[in-house]
Design a protein around this motif. Structure first.
Motif, mmCIF file in Angstrom:
data_model
loop_
_atom_site.group_PDB
_atom_site.id
_atom_site.type_symbol
_atom_site.label_atom_id
_atom_site.label_comp_id
_atom_site.label_asym_id
_atom_site.label_seq_id
_atom_site.Cartn_x
_atom_site.Cartn_y
_atom_site.Cartn_z
ATOM 1 N N GLU A 193 0.817 -1.206 0.000
ATOM 2 C CA GLU A 193 0.000 0.000 0.000
ATOM 3 C C GLU A 193 0.862 1.273 0.000
ATOM 4 N N GLN B 133 2.174 1.908 -3.519
ATOM 5 C CA GLN B 133 1.112 2.404 -4.393
ATOM 6 C C GLN B 133 0.781 3.862 -4.063
ATOM 7 N N GLN B 134 0.786 4.180 -2.792
ATOM 8 C CA GLN B 134 0.548 5.569 -2.376
ATOM 9 C C GLN B 134 1.684 6.473 -2.860
ATOM 10 N N ILE C 157 3.462 6.062 -5.520
ATOM 11 C CA ILE C 157 3.274 6.305 -6.963
ATOM 12 C C ILE C 157 2.230 7.410 -7.180
ATOM 13 N N ASP C 158 1.129 7.347 -6.448
ATOM 14 C CA ASP C 158 0.118 8.407 -6.556
ATOM 15 C C ASP C 158 0.705 9.764 -6.167
ATOM 16 N N ASP C 159 1.523 9.755 -5.133
ATOM 17 C CA ASP C 159 2.145 11.010 -4.688
ATOM 18 C C ASP C 159 3.128 11.544 -5.727
ATOM 19 N N VAL D 66 2.806 11.193 -8.973
ATOM 20 C CA VAL D 66 1.996 11.795 -10.042
ATOM 21 C C VAL D 66 1.505 13.178 -9.615
ATOM 22 N N THR D 67 1.000 13.272 -8.392
ATOM 23 C CA THR D 67 0.505 14.563 -7.893
ATOM 24 C C THR D 67 1.622 15.600 -7.872
ATOM 25 N N VAL E 164 7.196 8.169 -13.562
ATOM 26 C CA VAL E 164 5.843 8.483 -14.017
ATOM 27 C C VAL E 164 5.946 9.530 -15.124
ATOM 28 N N ASP F 172 -2.003 8.553 -16.733
ATOM 29 C CA ASP F 172 -0.559 8.717 -16.754
ATOM 30 C C ASP F 172 0.129 7.380 -16.984
ATOM 31 N N ILE G 39 2.890 4.825 -15.855
ATOM 32 C CA ILE G 39 3.728 4.459 -14.710
ATOM 33 C C ILE G 39 4.665 3.348 -15.190
ATOM 34 N N ARG H 6 2.014 -0.461 -12.807
ATOM 35 C CA ARG H 6 2.025 -0.295 -11.347
ATOM 36 C C ARG H 6 1.548 -1.526 -10.593
#
Ligand code: ZN
Length: 167
Positions: A27, A30-31, A33-35, A37-38, A61, A76, A78, A121
């Motif tokens: 987790e 995965q978080q 990776i989201d961070d 992108v942001t 990314v 996006d 990854i 991802r």
């Protein structure tokens, strides 16, 4: 979001480590990776590699704007543990910049046509061809994973005062 680290931070020059499937599906990963992108969008970047946010692992990314529609990628791109090979010897010079090298731009020669292999991802294998700008962005980001910066390869470097879109 995440802090972008800039030259001359030594960890930008380290070779980043491949990651395994168990680590990828955590987790926290995965978080992360989201961070990434942001953070890329907040800083007006087109691409971002994990070492630029102080993690020496092989993830990058790439933003939607660099991805032609023909690739049918939703959102996006990854890339986990990416590698690439040139498809032809054709090269192109174009201007690059980098979030980790603020306000500096310069011309870099990149292969025009490459084939990329990576995981998505979720750890699913990806294999695709990229040309021109997308090929350039991927070569720039994979260089980050090897501790290489565009300023190592660039000619005609120049400095600007205002921020601009960077890789
Ligand atoms: Zn960069």
């Amino acid at each position: 979001m995440l802090d972008i680290i800039t030259v001359p931070t030594p960890s930008l020059r380290k070779r980043s480590k491949e990651i395994d499937h168990n680590f990828l599906v955590l987790e926290e990963t995965q978080q992360f990776i989201d961070d990434m992108v942001t953070t890329m969008y907040e800083d007006d970047g087109i691409g971002l590699a994990a070492p630029q946010v102080a993690q020496n692992i092989r993830i990058c990314v790439i933003g939607k704007e660099a991805i032609p529609k023909k690739h049918h990628i939703k959102g996006d791109l990854i890339l986990v543990n990416p590698t690439w090979e040139r498809i032809s010897k054709k090269t192109l010079w174009d201007i690059e910049g980098c979030l980790s090298v603020p306000r500096i731009f310069g011309k870099v020669k990149r292969y025009k046509e490459i084939e990329i292999k990576a995981w998505d991802r979720n750890g699913k294998p990806l294999s695709f061809e990229a040309n021109d700008f997308l090929a350039r962005v991927i070569q720039h980001e994979v260089d980050h994973l090897d501790g290489v910066l565009f300023i190592d390869k660039a000619r005609d470097l120049y400095e600007v005062e205002r921020k601009d879109s960077r890789l």
